[in-house]
Design an enzyme around this catalytic site. Sequence first.
Site, PDB file in Angstrom:
ATOM      1  N   HIS A  16       0.854  -1.191   0.000  1.00 42.52           N
ATOM      2  CA  HIS A  16       0.000   0.000   0.000  1.00 42.52           C
ATOM      3  C   HIS A  16       0.888   1.240   0.000  1.00 42.52           C
ATOM      4  CE1 HIS A  16      -2.647   3.140   1.572  1.00 42.52           C
ATOM      5  NE2 HIS A  16      -3.669   2.399   1.172  1.00 42.52           N
ATOM      6  N   ASP A  18       0.897   4.175   1.387  1.00 48.01           N
ATOM      7  CA  ASP A  18       1.239   4.737   2.691  1.00 48.01           C
ATOM      8  C   ASP A  18       2.184   3.823   3.462  1.00 48.01           C
ATOM      9  OD1 ASP A  18      -0.364   6.986   2.315  1.00 48.01           O
ATOM     10  OD2 ASP A  18      -2.138   5.999   3.150  1.00 48.01           O
ATOM     11  N   LYS A  19       2.007   2.511   3.301  1.00 50.28           N
ATOM     12  CA  LYS A  19       2.891   1.571   3.983  1.00 50.28           C
ATOM     13  C   LYS A  19       4.265   1.523   3.326  1.00 50.28           C
ATOM     14  CE  LYS A  19       1.291   0.730   7.512  1.00 50.28           C
ATOM     15  NZ  LYS A  19       2.142   1.110   8.633  1.00 50.28           N
ATOM     16  N   GLU A  44      10.114  11.838   7.157  1.00 48.81           N
ATOM     17  CA  GLU A  44       8.844  11.705   6.447  1.00 48.81           C
ATOM     18  C   GLU A  44       9.129  11.309   4.999  1.00 48.81           C
ATOM     19  OE1 GLU A  44       6.282  11.934   8.285  1.00 48.81           O
ATOM     20  OE2 GLU A  44       7.187  12.942  10.008  1.00 48.81           O
ATOM     21  N   GLU A  57      14.227  15.830   9.825  1.00 51.24           N
ATOM     22  CA  GLU A  57      15.367  16.318  10.595  1.00 51.24           C
ATOM     23  C   GLU A  57      16.131  15.144  11.197  1.00 51.24           C
ATOM     24  OE1 GLU A  57      12.218  18.642   9.847  1.00 51.24           O
ATOM     25  OE2 GLU A  57      12.037  17.364  11.610  1.00 51.24           O
ATOM     26  N   LYS A 176      -5.669  -4.370   0.405  1.00 50.03           N
ATOM     27  CA  LYS A 176      -6.340  -3.958   1.632  1.00 50.03           C
ATOM     28  C   LYS A 176      -7.286  -5.071   2.060  1.00 50.03           C
ATOM     29  CE  LYS A 176      -7.529   0.418   2.090  1.00 50.03           C
ATOM     30  NZ  LYS A 176      -8.171   1.752   1.892  1.00 50.03           N
ATOM     31  N   PHE A 244      -8.066  -3.911 -10.676  1.00 49.24           N
ATOM     32  CA  PHE A 244      -7.105  -3.300  -9.764  1.00 49.24           C
ATOM     33  C   PHE A 244      -5.704  -3.660 -10.255  1.00 49.24           C
ATOM     34  CE2 PHE A 244      -6.052  -2.873  -4.900  1.00 49.24           C
ATOM     35  CZ  PHE A 244      -5.186  -1.836  -5.183  1.00 49.24           C
ATOM     36  N   ASP A 252      -1.853   5.839  -6.293  1.00 45.87           N
ATOM     37  CA  ASP A 252      -2.249   6.784  -5.245  1.00 45.87           C
ATOM     38  C   ASP A 252      -0.995   7.185  -4.475  1.00 45.87           C
ATOM     39  OD1 ASP A 252      -3.742   8.310  -3.531  1.00 45.87           O
ATOM     40  OD2 ASP A 252      -4.602   6.631  -2.420  1.00 45.87           O
ATOM     41  N   ALA A 253      -0.822   8.439  -4.204  1.00 39.85           N
ATOM     42  CA  ALA A 253       0.343   8.904  -3.453  1.00 39.85           C
ATOM     43  C   ALA A 253       0.316   8.333  -2.036  1.00 39.85           C
ATOM     44  CB  ALA A 253       0.382  10.424  -3.404  1.00 39.85           C
ATOM     45  N   ARG A 258       0.014   7.793   7.751  1.00 41.89           N
ATOM     46  CA  ARG A 258      -1.412   7.920   7.446  1.00 41.89           C
ATOM     47  C   ARG A 258      -2.206   6.659   7.779  1.00 41.89           C
ATOM     48  NH1 ARG A 258      -2.581  11.122   1.858  1.00 41.89           N
ATOM     49  NH2 ARG A 258      -1.713   9.208   0.943  1.00 41.89           N
ATOM     50  N   LYS A 259      -1.564   5.670   8.382  1.00 44.95           N
ATOM     51  CA  LYS A 259      -2.283   4.437   8.724  1.00 44.95           C
ATOM     52  C   LYS A 259      -2.116   4.133  10.216  1.00 44.95           C
ATOM     53  CE  LYS A 259      -4.196   3.490   4.838  1.00 44.95           C
ATOM     54  NZ  LYS A 259      -4.254   4.934   4.517  1.00 44.95           N
ATOM     55  N   LYS A 279      10.391   7.782  13.268  1.00 42.41           N
ATOM     56  CA  LYS A 279      10.770   8.491  14.487  1.00 42.41           C
ATOM     57  C   LYS A 279      11.689   7.638  15.354  1.00 42.41           C
ATOM     58  CE  LYS A 279       6.396  10.982  14.556  1.00 42.41           C
ATOM     59  NZ  LYS A 279       5.109  11.199  15.257  1.00 42.41           N
ATOM     60  N   LYS A 283      11.159  10.149  20.630  1.00 42.29           N
ATOM     61  CA  LYS A 283       9.816  10.657  20.343  1.00 42.29           C
ATOM     62  C   LYS A 283       8.805   9.767  21.062  1.00 42.29           C
ATOM     63  CE  LYS A 283      12.084  12.837  16.915  1.00 42.29           C
ATOM     64  NZ  LYS A 283      13.558  12.827  16.822  1.00 42.29           N
ATOM     65  N   ASP A 285       5.723   9.761  20.945  1.00 41.46           N
ATOM     66  CA  ASP A 285       4.676   9.245  20.063  1.00 41.46           C
ATOM     67  C   ASP A 285       4.888   7.764  19.824  1.00 41.46           C
ATOM     68  OD1 ASP A 285       3.175  11.497  19.610  1.00 41.46           O
ATOM     69  OD2 ASP A 285       4.229  12.086  17.798  1.00 41.46           O
TER      70      ASP A 285
END
Length: 402
Positions: A16, A18-19, A44, A57, A176, A244, A252-253, A258-259, A279, A283, A285
Amino acid sequence: MRNSYLFTSESVSEGHPDKVADQISDAIVDLFLAKDPEARIACETLTTTQLVVLAGEIRCKGVYENDQWVNGAEAEIEQAVRETVKRIGYEQDGFHWETLQFENNLHAQSAHIAQGVDASGNKDEGAGDQGIMFGYATDETPELLPATLYYSHKILERMAADRHSGAAPFLEPDAKSQVTLRYEESKPVAATAIVVSTQHGKGYDSGEQEAELHDYVKRVVADILPAELLSDETVYHINPTGSFEIGGPDGDAGLTGRKIIVDTYGGAAPHGGGAFSGKDPTKVDRSAAYMARYLAKNIVAAGLASRCTIQLAYAIGVSEPLSLYVDTHGTGTVGDDRLEAAINRIDALGGLTPRGIRTHLGLNKPIYSKTAAYGHFGRKPEGDLFPWEKTDLVDALRAAIA
């Protein structure tokens, strides 16, 4: 609490878009941590047709010094990107590991952020950012992960394994899944709907080849889900939009982070909003979310609750958490306040500061690439990998409660 309801979770494959971005970002984290365990990384990634762009960074000895790349680091970064895309399996006209365009826009970490995080004098190392982080565990599955998410992950993992081995040569990397289960008395009793959309080879959207793909997906589902959850009433939606063939970053970008629901608990628990991939473990997060899962999982594994949600909160530059919150959703064998007090009494944890978390879980290591697809939780701890999935705190929790 409702006793009967439907609940759904989704997963996405390693291909995918995003992955793909998450895996590239974590490959960069691992590259830098292998060279400098104290490296700071916030990477990123953007993926689109024949293009990968890095931004963010860093601070890393032997890699980026005095605002300059050193020791051939730029070439190593590009190699890590291309090897990640190759491992996933992208050799398509619209996205190919060998011919894609690559841009590196990483630069030095802000000195103002660094001064808040670095330890100095009597000041302990502070959190890399403010935020709230959640951990969750449930006894629905042996892995103490929500069943809807666990099965969604496993369907795609099996399909990816078959694609890589050649057992399912008609599959392409992007896919998916989605699993809907009916719950009775808070336990899954039936699968009402299964959704699988997978990128496929030419011709597998009609006729006998389409039937072959559909039959294959149903066999995978039957292998993954317990037989008692499946029946003639289970509804399947396999590639419901039709063709597909165009997928991945060409279709798709993709962007890092995003997941976050796929990465965590499939919507069964709250989320603080912060992504993990790209990260370093200063961090919170990332590191505090791992600690929250570790604590929640050990509470359930200890038989102290059937479900457990934990929240931790931090301020940037401050070492101690602002709050610790435990909610066992009425399933606890003792009061939630007693569980909070017990956590704070466990000396083996070394505290819930960023340094304490990283030390106890051993997070300053290149262990993150494998987290970036098929979920960060519910995985088998092996060696240095997935230490937050261990249940080695059970005895200490029981003792602290007694």
